[in-house]
Design a protein around this motif. Structure first.
Motif, PDB file in Angstrom:
ATOM      1  N   ILE A  33       9.895  18.464   5.119  1.00  0.00           N
ATOM      2  CA  ILE A  33      10.261  17.173   5.701  1.00  0.00           C
ATOM      3  C   ILE A  33       9.425  16.904   6.944  1.00  0.00           C
ATOM      4  O   ILE A  33       8.887  15.811   7.119  1.00  0.00           O
ATOM      5  CB  ILE A  33      11.771  17.128   6.024  1.00  0.00           C
ATOM      6  N   ASP A  34       9.287  17.912   7.790  1.00  0.00           N
ATOM      7  CA  ASP A  34       8.516  17.752   9.019  1.00  0.00           C
ATOM      8  C   ASP A  34       7.044  17.447   8.708  1.00  0.00           C
ATOM      9  O   ASP A  34       6.487  16.466   9.203  1.00  0.00           O
ATOM     10  CB  ASP A  34       8.634  19.012   9.873  1.00  0.00           C
ATOM     11  N   ALA A  35       6.435  18.263   7.859  1.00  0.00           N
ATOM     12  CA  ALA A  35       5.006  18.105   7.568  1.00  0.00           C
ATOM     13  C   ALA A  35       4.711  16.797   6.832  1.00  0.00           C
ATOM     14  O   ALA A  35       3.766  16.074   7.186  1.00  0.00           O
ATOM     15  CB  ALA A  35       4.512  19.292   6.747  1.00  0.00           C
ATOM     16  N   GLU A  36       5.521  16.478   5.834  1.00  0.00           N
ATOM     17  CA  GLU A  36       5.251  15.285   5.037  1.00  0.00           C
ATOM     18  C   GLU A  36       5.593  13.998   5.794  1.00  0.00           C
ATOM     19  O   GLU A  36       4.947  12.974   5.597  1.00  0.00           O
ATOM     20  CB  GLU A  36       5.970  15.366   3.695  1.00  0.00           C
ATOM     21  N   SER A  37       6.574  14.063   6.689  1.00  0.00           N
ATOM     22  CA  SER A  37       6.853  12.870   7.492  1.00  0.00           C
ATOM     23  C   SER A  37       5.740  12.627   8.501  1.00  0.00           C
ATOM     24  O   SER A  37       5.416  11.483   8.815  1.00  0.00           O
ATOM     25  CB  SER A  37       8.213  12.970   8.186  1.00  0.00           C
ATOM     26  N   ARG A  38       5.108  13.694   8.978  1.00  0.00           N
ATOM     27  CA  ARG A  38       3.945  13.529   9.872  1.00  0.00           C
ATOM     28  C   ARG A  38       2.780  12.904   9.103  1.00  0.00           C
ATOM     29  O   ARG A  38       2.105  12.008   9.616  1.00  0.00           O
ATOM     30  CB  ARG A  38       3.530  14.862  10.470  1.00  0.00           C
ATOM     31  N   THR A  39       2.541  13.370   7.882  1.00  0.00           N
ATOM     32  CA  THR A  39       1.489  12.788   7.051  1.00  0.00           C
ATOM     33  C   THR A  39       1.781  11.320   6.782  1.00  0.00           C
ATOM     34  O   THR A  39       0.891  10.469   6.865  1.00  0.00           O
ATOM     35  CB  THR A  39       1.382  13.554   5.710  1.00  0.00           C
ATOM     36  N   ARG A  89       0.857  -1.191   0.000  1.00  0.00           N
ATOM     37  CA  ARG A  89       0.000   0.000   0.000  1.00  0.00           C
ATOM     38  C   ARG A  89       0.884   1.228   0.000  1.00  0.00           C
ATOM     39  O   ARG A  89       1.953   1.220   0.610  1.00  0.00           O
ATOM     40  CB  ARG A  89      -0.895   0.004   1.243  1.00  0.00           C
ATOM     41  N   PHE A  90       0.449   2.270  -0.678  1.00  0.00           N
ATOM     42  CA  PHE A  90       1.271   3.483  -0.722  1.00  0.00           C
ATOM     43  C   PHE A  90       0.383   4.714  -0.691  1.00  0.00           C
ATOM     44  O   PHE A  90      -0.823   4.651  -0.938  1.00  0.00           O
ATOM     45  CB  PHE A  90       2.179   3.512  -1.951  1.00  0.00           C
ATOM     46  N   HIS A  91       1.006   5.836  -0.376  1.00  0.00           N
ATOM     47  CA  HIS A  91       0.321   7.131  -0.347  1.00  0.00           C
ATOM     48  C   HIS A  91       1.259   8.162  -0.962  1.00  0.00           C
ATOM     49  O   HIS A  91       2.423   8.265  -0.570  1.00  0.00           O
ATOM     50  CB  HIS A  91      -0.012   7.494   1.104  1.00  0.00           C
ATOM     51  N   LYS A  92       0.751   8.895  -1.949  1.00  0.00           N
ATOM     52  CA  LYS A  92       1.573   9.928  -2.576  1.00  0.00           C
ATOM     53  C   LYS A  92       1.600  11.167  -1.693  1.00  0.00           C
ATOM     54  O   LYS A  92       0.602  11.546  -1.110  1.00  0.00           O
ATOM     55  CB  LYS A  92       1.024  10.270  -3.960  1.00  0.00           C
ATOM     56  N   LEU A  93       2.756  11.773  -1.630  1.00  0.00           N
ATOM     57  CA  LEU A  93       2.968  13.005  -0.883  1.00  0.00           C
ATOM     58  C   LEU A  93       3.345  14.104  -1.873  1.00  0.00           C
ATOM     59  O   LEU A  93       3.739  13.809  -2.994  1.00  0.00           O
ATOM     60  CB  LEU A  93       4.093  12.808   0.140  1.00  0.00           C
ATOM     61  N   PRO A  94       3.233  15.368  -1.476  1.00  0.00           N
ATOM     62  CA  PRO A  94       3.595  16.443  -2.410  1.00  0.00           C
ATOM     63  C   PRO A  94       5.019  16.331  -2.973  1.00  0.00           C
ATOM     64  O   PRO A  94       5.268  16.705  -4.110  1.00  0.00           O
ATOM     65  CB  PRO A  94       3.441  17.710  -1.571  1.00  0.00           C
ATOM     66  N   HIS A  95       5.939  15.815  -2.189  1.00  0.00           N
ATOM     67  CA  HIS A  95       7.328  15.702  -2.634  1.00  0.00           C
ATOM     68  C   HIS A  95       7.857  14.275  -2.572  1.00  0.00           C
ATOM     69  O   HIS A  95       9.066  14.057  -2.523  1.00  0.00           O
ATOM     70  CB  HIS A  95       8.232  16.616  -1.799  1.00  0.00           C
ATOM     71  N   GLU A 144      -2.498   4.402  10.360  1.00  0.00           N
ATOM     72  CA  GLU A 144      -3.819   3.945   9.904  1.00  0.00           C
ATOM     73  C   GLU A 144      -3.746   2.552   9.292  1.00  0.00           C
ATOM     74  O   GLU A 144      -4.614   1.714   9.533  1.00  0.00           O
ATOM     75  CB  GLU A 144      -4.388   4.920   8.875  1.00  0.00           C
ATOM     76  N   GLN A 145      -2.704   2.296   8.496  1.00  0.00           N
ATOM     77  CA  GLN A 145      -2.566   0.996   7.855  1.00  0.00           C
ATOM     78  C   GLN A 145      -2.323  -0.108   8.873  1.00  0.00           C
ATOM     79  O   GLN A 145      -2.857  -1.215   8.763  1.00  0.00           O
ATOM     80  CB  GLN A 145      -1.441   1.020   6.815  1.00  0.00           C
ATOM     81  N   ILE A 146      -1.521   0.193   9.892  1.00  0.00           N
ATOM     82  CA  ILE A 146      -1.240  -0.799  10.933  1.00  0.00           C
ATOM     83  C   ILE A 146      -2.513  -1.060  11.748  1.00  0.00           C
ATOM     84  O   ILE A 146      -2.804  -2.193  12.102  1.00  0.00           O
ATOM     85  CB  ILE A 146      -0.068  -0.327  11.830  1.00  0.00           C
TER      86      ILE A 146
END
Length: 106
Positions: free
Chosen positions: A86-92, A51-57, A99-101
């Motif tokens: 890095i901070d915001a996207e790592s939190r996302t 499973r994957f989730h795209k992030l802005p970067h 959620e996946q776990i």
């Protein structure tokens, strides 16, 4: 320039039956002849639970065995602070993994 490309019979049959790109490398034998060596990425079985989730970067992915986070931030991008991205996207990404776990245990 004209180059003769040697390709295996199995790869040629697949290329003809499924006209799509085939990844591989070309090795020159001499100036007019080369061989094609296919990269067999299809041979590696991808986990069914991928499973994957795209992030802005970048993107975050999770399987039963691994979790991966990949970010690529252009430093020349305007109105962007790399450390804040890095901070915001790592939190996302962390929220997605959590959620996946949680779904795995339900």
């Amino acid at each position: 320039m004209k180059v003769t490309l040697n390709i295996s019979d199995a790869d040629y049959r697949e290329l003809i039956s499924k006209p799509r790109r085939m990844r591989g490398s070309i090795g020159l034998i001499d100036l007019k002849e080369a061989t094609f060596n296919r990269h067999h990425s299809e041979g590696r079985s991808q986990a069914r639970d991928y499973r994957f989730h795209k992030l802005p970067h970048g993107r975050v992915s999770i399987t039963d065995k691994t979790v991966r986070l990949s970010l690529n931030i252009e430093r020349s991008e305007t109105n962007i602070c790399a450390s804040e991205c890095i901070d915001a996207e790592s939190r996302t990404a962390s929220d997605f993994v959590f959620e996946q776990i949680e779904e795995d245990f339900e």
